[in-house]
Design an enzyme around this catalytic site. Structure first.
Site: not given
Ligand code: F6P
Length: 360
Positions: A118, A142, A177, A186
């Site tokens: 970006g 990312d 658990r 992203r």
């Protein structure tokens, strides 16, 4: 050796580990090898838009102790587009000419921008508009920038997520658990698939592979039947709900952020398997901290190579990591190839071969 140049360097987009290692390498190569001047520009394009431009002259002493530091000593921002700056009266203003003017006010011969897809696209647009000599270095946890096998920051993020999985295994086993670990990335599942395999996860969910809750719960029940009293699930933040909605929240500036899919899964897994579930959202721990040796190494190689591109006046190019080497490619080529996880690639094949459930 050619003319004595003055070059600028800025970090843009979200921070990550390894940015300071690039700043250091660029300074070493430019000042130490070529005897140029390096201006470190503060807070990405904001430093070029400020009057006077906000920048510091970097020398070997100033970068002497930053190799191992996380974050970026120059500051950065991942908010706002300089082509549409929000004004107090609600209108937007194009600040791109201010960036171009800032470049000239600093007397720069070239600019190195370190960013993700970006921010590099924005910087390139400004550079083309102003005929600026621009060179790009890819960074992002990312790891989704095209062409390059690795972007700076990814390895450290994977190390952090893997260490978290290692730790969570013990507490999961102690309490019977199902631990759900939500990781960043992203729209790409690179951190999830890499850390999930390295950290021995039982289930890995990534945006590139559609899943069903039935498949996820079947895997956990199978483990219960085999006497494994716990499971570890890794989920990438952009994985959708079963009905296809992205889970987001809005910050106080109205910006939409990914987050919450871990809790969504925990509630449903608990209902369908009867297991007690807990969620760990790793968040910005994946961006902070000391860069891994691999990130330092790639950052150093990228920094040196980017300065060499300027020495050879090879602009509008980005350095990439390919088969253990730095290879430069046109920025447009790299940005034109978004790099998601390949559903038919080696890592997905490996995960399936290990019996890890990918939800499909
Ligand atoms: O692009 C890097 C990244 O860390 C993403 O993985 C994440 O979705 C986003 O940035 C978080 O941004 P912010 O720091 O604005 O919360």
């Amino acid at each position: 050796m050619g003319e004595r140049k003055r070059i600028g360097i800025l970090t843009s987009g979200g921070d990550c580990a390894g940015l300071n290692a690039v700043i250091r390498a660029v300074t070493h190569r430019a000042v130490g090898t070529y005897d140029w001047e390096v201006m470190g520009i503060y807070r990405a394009t904001q430093g070029l838009m400020s009057r006077p431009p906000q920048a510091v002259s970097l020398d070997l002493e100033k970068v002497g102790d930053i190799l191992t530091k996380g974050g970026t000593v120059l500051g950065t921002t991942n908010k706002g587009n300089p082509f549409a700056l929000p004004m107090p009266d609600g209108t937007v203003r194009d600040g791109s000419q201010d960036i171009i003017e800032g470049y000239h006010l600093l007397g720069l011969d070239a600019l190195i921008g370190i960013g993700g897809d970006g921010s590099l696209a924005i910087l390139r647009k400004v550079a083309l508009q102003g005929n600026l000599n621009f060179v790009a270095i890819p960074k992002t946890i990312d790891n989704d920038v095209g062409i390059t096998e690795r972007a700076i920051g990814f390895d450290t993020a994977v190390n952090i997520a893997t260490e978290a999985l290692d730790r969570l295994h013990f507490t999961a086993a102690s309490h019977d658990r199902v631990m759900i670990v939500e990781v960043m990335g992203r729209d790409a599942g690179h951190i999830a698939i890499s850390a999930g395999i390295a950290g021995g996860a039982d289930v890995i969910l990534i945006p590139e592979i559609p899943y069903t809750l039935d498949n996820v719960c079947r895997k956990i029940k199978e483990r219960q039947e085999q006497g494994h009293n716990f499971s570890v699930v890794v989920v990438s933040e952009a994985v959708c709900t079963e009905t296809g909605e992205t889970v987001t929240w809005s910050d106080r500036f109205g910006e939409c952020r990914l987050g919450g899919i871990g809790q969504y899964l925990a509630d449903r897994i608990s209902t369908c398997t009867g297991a007690e579930t807990r969620v760990t959202v790793l968040g910005h721990t994946q961006r902070g901290g000391i860069p891994s040796p691999l990130d330092r190494l790639i950052a150093s190689a990228f920094g040196v190579a980017a300065v060499d591109l300027i020495a050879n006046e090879k602009y509008d190019h980005m350095v990439t990591w390919q088969q253990r080497q730095v290879v430069d490619v046109p920025i447009s080529e790299a940005l034109g190839h978004y790099q998601a996880v390949d559903p038919n690639g080696t890592l997905v094949h490996t995960a399936k071969g290990l019996g890890i459930c990918l939800g499909d």
